[in-house]
Motif scaffolding. Structure first.
Motif, mmCIF file in Angstrom:
data_model
loop_
_atom_site.group_PDB
_atom_site.id
_atom_site.type_symbol
_atom_site.label_atom_id
_atom_site.label_comp_id
_atom_site.label_asym_id
_atom_site.label_seq_id
_atom_site.Cartn_x
_atom_site.Cartn_y
_atom_site.Cartn_z
ATOM 1 N N ARG A 65 0.824 -1.214 0.000
ATOM 2 C CA ARG A 65 0.000 0.000 0.000
ATOM 3 C C ARG A 65 0.854 1.258 0.000
ATOM 4 O O ARG A 65 0.447 2.284 -0.558
ATOM 5 N N ALA A 66 2.007 1.203 0.628
ATOM 6 C CA ALA A 66 2.905 2.359 0.612
ATOM 7 C C ALA A 66 3.315 2.700 -0.819
ATOM 8 O O ALA A 66 3.333 3.871 -1.217
ATOM 9 N N PHE A 67 3.626 1.675 -1.604
ATOM 10 C CA PHE A 67 4.025 1.917 -2.993
ATOM 11 C C PHE A 67 2.844 2.377 -3.839
ATOM 12 O O PHE A 67 3.009 3.226 -4.726
ATOM 13 N N LEU A 68 1.674 1.839 -3.579
ATOM 14 C CA LEU A 68 0.490 2.302 -4.310
ATOM 15 C C LEU A 68 0.219 3.767 -4.000
ATOM 16 O O LEU A 68 -0.090 4.561 -4.893
ATOM 17 N N ALA A 69 0.340 4.149 -2.726
ATOM 18 C CA ALA A 69 0.096 5.538 -2.339
ATOM 19 C C ALA A 69 1.097 6.477 -2.985
ATOM 20 O O ALA A 69 0.762 7.588 -3.390
ATOM 21 N N ALA A 70 2.353 6.030 -3.088
ATOM 22 C CA ALA A 70 3.404 6.890 -3.625
ATOM 23 C C ALA A 70 3.396 6.954 -5.149
ATOM 24 O O ALA A 70 3.719 7.985 -5.738
ATOM 25 N N GLU A 71 3.013 5.866 -5.800
ATOM 26 C CA GLU A 71 3.193 5.776 -7.246
ATOM 27 C C GLU A 71 1.907 5.752 -8.060
ATOM 28 O O GLU A 71 1.853 6.303 -9.149
ATOM 29 N N ASP A 72 0.862 5.087 -7.548
ATOM 30 C CA ASP A 72 -0.303 4.874 -8.410
ATOM 31 C C ASP A 72 -1.482 4.402 -7.557
ATOM 32 O O ASP A 72 -1.794 3.210 -7.511
#
Length: 210
Positions: free
Chosen positions: A71-78
């Motif tokens: 979820r951290a990567f989804l929030a940051a990237e897409d």
């Protein structure tokens, strides 16, 4: 006989389409993803001695990456990754508006699918033609792989700086931990690194990383 404006637009559109698609790489090679990985060397008693690599990477299945890390990567990237079809029209509009307001590029509009295509199939050149090809390939890739399979490619391939590729190598390189042991704060920091690995390196630029 003069062509109608509609016919002219159709001819031009077909010519552009043919130019963009005639030399597109095939997304089928991503169905059998085998990137360079690190080779570990162990002593007879099982103690690790060292490792060899061109790209320091350790493949990890997506179901072994904790939800808060993903979820951290989804929030940051897409943030809309699981809702769009490879490209995000709403995200493009948001990025254009934000960039116009600031008078500079402050926000991108590439989805995670587009980033996978860009890093694994296309050159890094920044041209309108490359961007158009990126979008076409992103749509095609979404028809071949599931969202989790595309996210797996992204999390295992992306560059984090300091010679580390993929979430597993980044977790070990920056925090000496497996992805399963990352805290929310550590996950957030790693999620921000791919945007500018050198500028946000926490060991050299802690203020920027924060």
């Amino acid at each position: 006989r003069r062509r109608s404006p509609r016919a002219t637009i159709g001819i031009v559109g077909f010519a552009v389409w043919r130019e963009l698609t005639q030399d597109l790489p095939s997304v089928t090679e991503l169905l059998d993803y085998r990137p360079p990985t690190a080779t570990r060397v162990y002593a007879a008693d099982g103690t690790p001695v060292g490792e060899f690599y061109v790209e320091r990477r350790y493949l990890i299945p997506i179901d072994q990456i904790p939800a808060h890390v993903r979820r951290a990567f989804l929030a940051a990237e897409d943030a809309d990754f699981y809702r769009h079809a490879g490209i995000d029209p709403a995200g493009i509009v948001r990025a254009v508006v934000a960039n116009l307001r600031r008078g500079e590029i402050v926000q991108g509009a590439s989805t995670i699918t587009q980033q996978v295509v860009k890093h694994l199939l296309l050159s890094p050149e920044r041209t309108f033609e490359r961007k158009a090809k990126e979008m076409l390939l992103a749509l095609e890739l979404e028809s071949k792989l599931s969202k989790d399979e595309i996210f797996y490619l992204y999390l295992n391939h992306i560059y984090f700086g300091s010679g580390t590729y993929g979430i597993s190598a980044a977790a070990r390189g920056f925090f000496d931990a497996d992805p399963s042991a990352l805290s929310l704060a550590q996950a957030a920091l790693l999620a921000g690194l791919p945007q500018a690995p050198s500028r946000y390196d926490p060991r050299r630029h802690p203020r920027e990383a924060l």
